[in-house]
Design a protein around this motif. Sequence first.
Motif, PDB file in Angstrom:
ATOM      1  N   SER A 344      -3.570  -1.153  -2.176  1.00  0.00           N
ATOM      2  CA  SER A 344      -4.544  -0.470  -1.288  1.00  0.00           C
ATOM      3  C   SER A 344      -5.730  -1.183  -0.595  1.00  0.00           C
ATOM      4  O   SER A 344      -6.418  -0.510  -0.065  1.00  0.00           O
ATOM      5  CB  SER A 344      -4.863   0.889  -1.776  1.00  0.00           C
ATOM      6  N   VAL A 346      -7.662  -3.578   1.845  1.00  0.00           N
ATOM      7  CA  VAL A 346      -7.974  -3.185   3.402  1.00  0.00           C
ATOM      8  C   VAL A 346      -8.534  -4.755   3.955  1.00  0.00           C
ATOM      9  O   VAL A 346      -8.569  -5.897   3.044  1.00  0.00           O
ATOM     10  CB  VAL A 346      -8.841  -2.335   3.830  1.00  0.00           C
ATOM     11  N   TYR A 367       2.478  -5.198   2.966  1.00  0.00           N
ATOM     12  CA  TYR A 367       2.512  -3.571   2.649  1.00  0.00           C
ATOM     13  C   TYR A 367       1.184  -3.163   2.042  1.00  0.00           C
ATOM     14  O   TYR A 367       1.069  -2.437   1.334  1.00  0.00           O
ATOM     15  CB  TYR A 367       3.563  -3.220   1.474  1.00  0.00           C
ATOM     16  N   CYS A 368      -0.009  -4.133   2.419  1.00  0.00           N
ATOM     17  CA  CYS A 368      -1.329  -3.523   2.205  1.00  0.00           C
ATOM     18  C   CYS A 368      -1.769  -2.616   3.497  1.00  0.00           C
ATOM     19  O   CYS A 368      -0.990  -2.476   4.388  1.00  0.00           O
ATOM     20  CB  CYS A 368      -2.192  -4.810   1.943  1.00  0.00           C
ATOM     21  N   GLN A 369      -2.959  -2.041   3.041  1.00  0.00           N
ATOM     22  CA  GLN A 369      -3.388  -1.153   4.111  1.00  0.00           C
ATOM     23  C   GLN A 369      -4.138  -1.852   5.275  1.00  0.00           C
ATOM     24  O   GLN A 369      -5.538  -1.624   5.024  1.00  0.00           O
ATOM     25  CB  GLN A 369      -4.378  -0.136   3.421  1.00  0.00           C
TER      26      GLN A 369
END
Length: 442
Positions: A344, A346, A367-369
């Motif tokens: 998760s 950023v 697939y990270c935020q």
Amino acid sequence: MENMEEDPDLGMESESNRAVINSLNPDCWRLILNYLSIQELMQSETTCKDWQKLVLDHISHRQIMIMERECDENTLILRNSGDVWPSFKRWLKKCGPAVQELDANCQHFRDVVEVLRGTCPNLEVLRLMNLKKKLSPTTTHHFPKLTWLVFENCDEITDDCIAQFLTDDMTELAIISNKRVTGRFLANMPHDKMSRLVLRDCRALKFSNLVTNVDHLKKLTTLVLWKKNRSKIEIRNKLHLLLDKMPNLGEIGFNIDDMLSSNDEQDCLEESNVFFEAVCRLKKLHRFNANFEVWDRHLEALAKSCKDLLAVRLQCTEITRAGLDALCRHTGPQLYELDLSESSLVDDDIVACIRACPKLVWLDISYCQLSERAVQRVAAARRDMRADLSASKYASNDLNNLCYRLLLVVCRWAFTGNQEEIKDVLDLKYRNDGFVSDSSEY
């Protein structure tokens, strides 16, 4: 039958060739022939009997590698075609004792191992792929100097087959994509020198054979274990039984899937607690690749305990900036590879990681935020670090990899800009199938 007279021209040519060869002593010929590759020597070997004798004698003193592509002047290329096999077998009968390394795709060749047994007694490295034929049983060690052995996609290789190849000097063994090996051969493993063991996608492998014979594996420095476990007896929660008996491990590659187990989050946490407690006791660990979920406290404990870490690839969906900061604080200056995919985190988190890890050459942030500008921000951070290099504590080239481009793994839709804008500091590798293979494994 009418007697046939010898052609005088052929006799004169033979005498001429012999005179040329005898005009230089063996040391001079050795210096001259050293300029020729094995491939070039073999192309000229059939010129005449005298030249053939000279060439074959010279080849017998070279350390030959047989591979599908050229590595150096001592490489003989074995084309992946059945047409070359008859002539290649004839060549082995003449030069086999000089062959020390062989890497072959066996799908077009017959009786490969039997041919090698009779011609290549000095093999030290052997890699066979796509061997589909059962090996004839033998208790004789035909390759007494073998130190490195790989069977890849060789379905008919069994535990008894492998036992034939194990020598006291064996240091590395890899069995990849096999349906018969159970691990029973581990009882015959050499104790003193075996340092690297790779068991990938061995369908019949029994984890109990690893545990039972763990005393034969105490000196391993590398253990790679990939297994889809269809048994009700779970493996993941028992890996610590191996790790506790292998204090010298420097590299771990685990991809274990207990297919019949539950995916309860609490069970997953407890499983990770036990696993990471064992991993943190491995003081020599420097490469860590495992499909285990990691939480912040695991990452911090790992960074504090394993001070030589260079590469970390784990499942990071549960980590936060706190865990990443702990890892970077303790091991950031030395990390070469890091997998942060599916976390998760950023943009700011990734940029902070980039600035803390000047040696990074591989980073997965798929697939990270992240925002649409994440890749550009990573490139800018890397570029700024390179610009500030002369004034930083990482100025010495042996303390950083900033002069190289960072291989950044992202989702295909994560970057829509022009790669020309970032190619000075980044190489992009796209990941759109949820998986990126690990080229560091066999």
